[in-house]
Structure formats: structure tokens, C-alpha cells
Scaffold this active site. Structure first.
Site, PDB file in Angstrom:
ATOM      1  CB  CYS A 106       3.303   7.242  -6.622  1.00 54.20           C
ATOM      2  SG  CYS A 106       2.391   5.705  -6.715  1.00 54.20           S
ATOM      3  CB  CYS A 117      -5.253  -7.275  -5.151  1.00 52.24           C
ATOM      4  SG  CYS A 117      -3.890  -7.808  -6.213  1.00 52.24           S
ATOM      5  CB  CYS A 120      -6.187  -3.186  -4.672  1.00 46.41           C
ATOM      6  SG  CYS A 120      -5.622  -1.903  -5.785  1.00 46.41           S
ATOM      7  N   GLY A 169      -2.471  -0.004 -11.644  1.00 52.65           N
ATOM      8  CA  GLY A 169      -2.053  -1.020 -12.603  1.00 52.65           C
ATOM      9  C   GLY A 169      -0.878  -1.864 -12.153  1.00 52.65           C
ATOM     10  CD  GLU A 170       2.102  -6.326 -11.759  1.00 52.67           C
ATOM     11  OE1 GLU A 170       1.833  -6.633 -10.609  1.00 52.67           O
ATOM     12  OE2 GLU A 170       3.257  -5.992 -12.121  1.00 52.67           O
ATOM     13  CB  SER A 201       5.521  -1.699  -6.708  1.00 50.78           C
ATOM     14  OG  SER A 201       4.703  -2.484  -5.882  1.00 50.78           O
ATOM     15  CB  SER A 223       2.036  -6.514  -3.819  1.00 47.79           C
ATOM     16  OG  SER A 223       2.226  -5.251  -4.379  1.00 47.79           O
ATOM     17  CG  HIS A 225      -0.159  -7.679   0.229  1.00 49.16           C
ATOM     18  ND1 HIS A 225       0.487  -6.624   0.830  1.00 49.16           N
ATOM     19  CD2 HIS A 225      -0.414  -7.280  -1.050  1.00 49.16           C
ATOM     20  CE1 HIS A 225       0.607  -5.628  -0.038  1.00 49.16           C
ATOM     21  NE2 HIS A 225       0.075  -5.999  -1.178  1.00 49.16           N
ATOM     22  CG  ASN A 299      -4.318   4.047   3.574  1.00 55.81           C
ATOM     23  OD1 ASN A 299      -4.207   4.600   4.658  1.00 55.81           O
ATOM     24  ND2 ASN A 299      -3.276   3.736   2.820  1.00 55.81           N
TER      25      ASN A 299
HETATM   26  S1  SF4 Z   1      -1.892  -5.546  -8.920  1.00 57.17           S
HETATM   27 FE1  SF4 Z   1      -1.739  -3.645  -7.706  1.00 57.17          FE
HETATM   28  S2  SF4 Z   1      -3.143  -2.160  -8.743  1.00 57.17           S
HETATM   29 FE2  SF4 Z   1      -3.646  -4.242  -9.500  1.00 57.17          FE
HETATM   30  S3  SF4 Z   1      -5.342  -4.941  -8.206  1.00 57.17           S
HETATM   31 FE3  SF4 Z   1      -3.422  -5.758  -7.294  1.00 57.17          FE
HETATM   32  S4  SF4 Z   1      -2.767  -4.186  -5.789  1.00 57.17           S
HETATM   33 FE4  SF4 Z   1      -4.316  -3.233  -7.142  1.00 57.17          FE
END
Ligand code: SF4
Length: 350
Positions: A106, A117, A120, A169-170, A201, A223, A225, A299
Site C-alpha cells: 500500500c 476527510c 482520516c 494522500g489522494e 483508490s 472512497s 462512505h 480504526n
Molecule cells: S483523500 Fe484519503 S488520505 Fe486524503 S484525507 Fe481523504 S481519506 Fe484521508
């Protein structure tokens, strides 16, 4: 070492041949260097079949080892979490998730994250830098080297077979390096990993998803959610820019090989997105022919504002989806004891 030097992990055979010739060495040496590199051996002094003067030149002309391992934590389930420092001194995390039949790395694509987010842990760290393609690839190479030097228990796969861009990161917000690194991961003279074994992702940047589908149609994970705009605006704030309807249209067009699915990641937060109305919205959103839902246990990290849904509730939520013809699984969390599980990465040695 000067960080503006070209990074060895990002070079293809052709470019390296040209460089090696320019430095006055026979071009076949490039192939030897690439073979070492692809095994995870980046220190020229360890490339045993190279003459000393070429090793010295490599050390001078290239940034051979863009990452330095600062820390490595091993979970009781075999998961390993690495803290690497970049040339700039900034740090990133990478995770190896070994299973009996596969080894997944990963990787991170940014230091911190541009998005915010609220569930996160990475998102609580302010954005500091985009990684270069070389730094992205170097994470995989460093894990390969570690696997060779520190073998896993024999019941776990000892090779890197799968890559997921799910670390810090994105990735879509670092698009150029994402594409360059994908090219290198898949290239025959690179790590030669099939696109079917690579997953990107994203929180849902739709123009970038379209371009990914056109250029490198690897596996896609979203993602999600929440399938309610109001709620997703909070949980995944990029939804304000690319709302669910825009995402829906984009996902319908993403090219999928035969029998492959887009994964919709759904982190289950107690009393937030696990209610009956959330289930109904999700049932309406998912395209069962092309998508599957991955329910993820939350988590908690120190100071996190949410609680995870209870296990029985997650199982029931999954069953309700399955009974309506949707592929749904509850993802087993790995490396939780070392904060290596999804959404827990943050670059600190603490
Ligand atoms: S994009 Fe991914 S790494 Fe960035 S804040 Fe959102 S969940 Fe976290």
C-alpha cells in the site's frame, strides 16, 4: 545528495542506456543496473557486476536511493509498516500486507493530503508535498529489499504481487506522478506488474478518473462512505465539487475488463452512515453489475471524532446488501496493532 538529480527508480531502460553511453560506458550496463534496481537493490555499491568507476558515476550522477528507512514496525499478523524519509527530510508511510497467496504493498502518493476527510488520520496532517514518481516506485523497491533481507514466516507470500494506491494522500491530486509511476510499475523493463493487480483508490475526482480510464485503466476503488450528498459533503468534502450524480456518471463509463468490478469503499461509522436510510441510499446508488461494496471497520486513532459500527451491525448491513443482489464484503482489518490499517497512516515515528 542533490534532490534535483534524476531518480533511479523512475528511469526506463532506454533513458538509462542513453545516460550510460553519455557517461562513456557500454549501453549493456544499463540493463544490469535496471535488473538490480527491479530487485530492490538501489545502492550502486551493491551492484556487484558493475565496474567500480560506473558505481562511482552512478553515485554522482543519479539519486539512486530517494528513500531512507527510518522505522519499520511488524504486526503480529505479518503486516509491516515502514516510515521512510525523503531527500527533503519529510516522511511518508508504506504498508506491506502479506497473505498466503499474495503480497500487497500500500503506497503513499503525497506527504499529508490535500483533502480533509474528518475520519482520516492522514487528513489531520496538513499537505506538505506531492511525491515524485521515483519516490512512489521507491516505496515498492524498498519493500522488496526488506523482504529479501528479512524474510516473512513461510506461510506468507514472500513477493510483492499487488499494489494499492491507498496510503497517504489522494493519488488523483498528484496526477502526473501517478501516471508516470503506473507506467513504471507495469512496464516490462520496470516492475512488470499486471494492471489487474494494481488498484488506485480515490475520493472521487471525476475528471482524473476519466483520464485514468483512458490512459491506464487499472482497478479503481472509490472512497464512497455515504450515498447521501449531505452526509458525503461532510465525510468526503470533495463531494461538494463532484457530487454523487457526477460520480455516478463517471463510474458508469470507467472501462472494466471482463468480470472485474469497481470497489466502493464504505467505512462504517456508528450512528453516522450505518442507519437504515444510509442503507437505502446505498442500495439505490450501487450498480450491481459493475460494482461491489467493501465495508470497512473504522480504526480509531488518538483523538478521532468517530466510533466504528459494531461488528454485528456491519455483518447485518452486508447481509442486507447481499440479499438485494449486491456483492458486499466486510474487509478484514490488517496491522491494526501498529496503526497500519486503512485511514490510520500519518507520518510520525511516534
Ligand atoms: S483523500 Fe484519503 S488520505 Fe486524503 S484525507 Fe481523504 S481519506 Fe484521508
Amino acid at each position: 545528495m542533490n534532490k534535483t538529480l534524476v531518480q533511479l527508480p523512475s528511469l526506463n531502460l532506454e533513458s538509462l542506456k542513453n545516460m550510460v553511453s553519455d557517461w562513456g560506458f557500454p549501453a549493456f550496463r544499463a540493463k544490469q543496473i535496471i535488473d538490480w534496481r527491479n530487485k530492490g537493490i538501489l545502492n550502486p555499491d551493491d551492484m556487484r557486476n558493475l565496474p567500480q568507476d560506473l558505481r562511482t558515476t552512478l553515485n554522482q550522477k543519479l539519486c539512486c536511493q530517494p528513500l531512507k528507512q527510518v522505522q519499520r514496525q511488524c504486526s503480529e499478523d505479518g503486516t509491516r509498516k515502514y516510515l521512510f524519509s525523503l531527500q527533503s527530510g519529510k516522511t511518508i508511510e508504506t504498508v506491506l500486507i502479506p497473505e498466503p497467496e499474495r503480497g500487497t504493498v500500500c503506497i503513499s502518493s503525497q506527504v499529508g493530503c490535500v483533502l480533509d476527510c474528518p475520519f482520516c488520520h492522514t487528513g489531520t496532517q496538513k499537505f506538505e508535498a506531492n511525491l515524485t514518481a521515483g519516490e512512489i516506485i521507491a516505496q515498492v523497491l524498498a519493500v522488496k529489499e526488506d523482504l529479501r533481507n528479512n524474510p516473512l514466516p513461510s506461510d506468507l507470500h514472500d513477493q510483492v504481487t499487488h499494489i494499492v494506491y491507498m496510503g497517504m494522500g489522494e493519488p488523483m491530486a498528484n496526477e502526473e506522478a501517478l501516471h508516470e509511476s503506473l507506467k513504471m510499475l507495469m512496464a516490462e523493463d520496470g516492475l512488470h506488474i499486471s494492471r489487474r493487480r494494481i488498484t488506485v483508490s480515490t475520493s472521487g475526482l471525476t475528471p482524473q478518473i476519466e483520464r485514468l480510464g483512458e490512459i491506464h485503466p487499472v482497478n479503481l476503488a472509490i472512497s464512497l462512505h455515504s450515498a447521501l450528498d449531505d452526509e458525503r459533503n461532510t465525510l468526503v468534502p470533495i463531494n461538494r465539487k463532484y457530487p454523487l450524480q457526477t460520480l455516478r456518471t463517471c463510474l458508469n463509463l470507467y472501462p472494466l475488463p471482463h468480470q472485474r468490478h469497481i470497489t466502493l469503499e464504505y467505512l462504517m461509522l456508528d450512528g453516522v452512515n450505518d442507519r437504515q436510510e444510509d442503507l437505502q441510499a446505498l442500495l439505490q446508488f450501487v450498480n450491481p453489475e459493475r460494482e461491489r461494496v467493501n465495508l470497512i471497520r473504522f480504526n480509531p486513532y488518538p483523538g478521532s471524532p468517530y466510533e466504528g459500527s459494531p461488528t454485528e451491525h456491519m455483518n447485518k448491513f452486508a447481509q442486507d446488501l447481499i440479499s438485494k443482489g449486491i456483492r458486499a464484503t466486510v474487509r478484514r482489518s490488517r496491522g491494526q496493532d501498529i496503526m497500519a490499517a486503512c485511514g490510520q497512516l500519518k507520518s510520525s515515528a511516534a
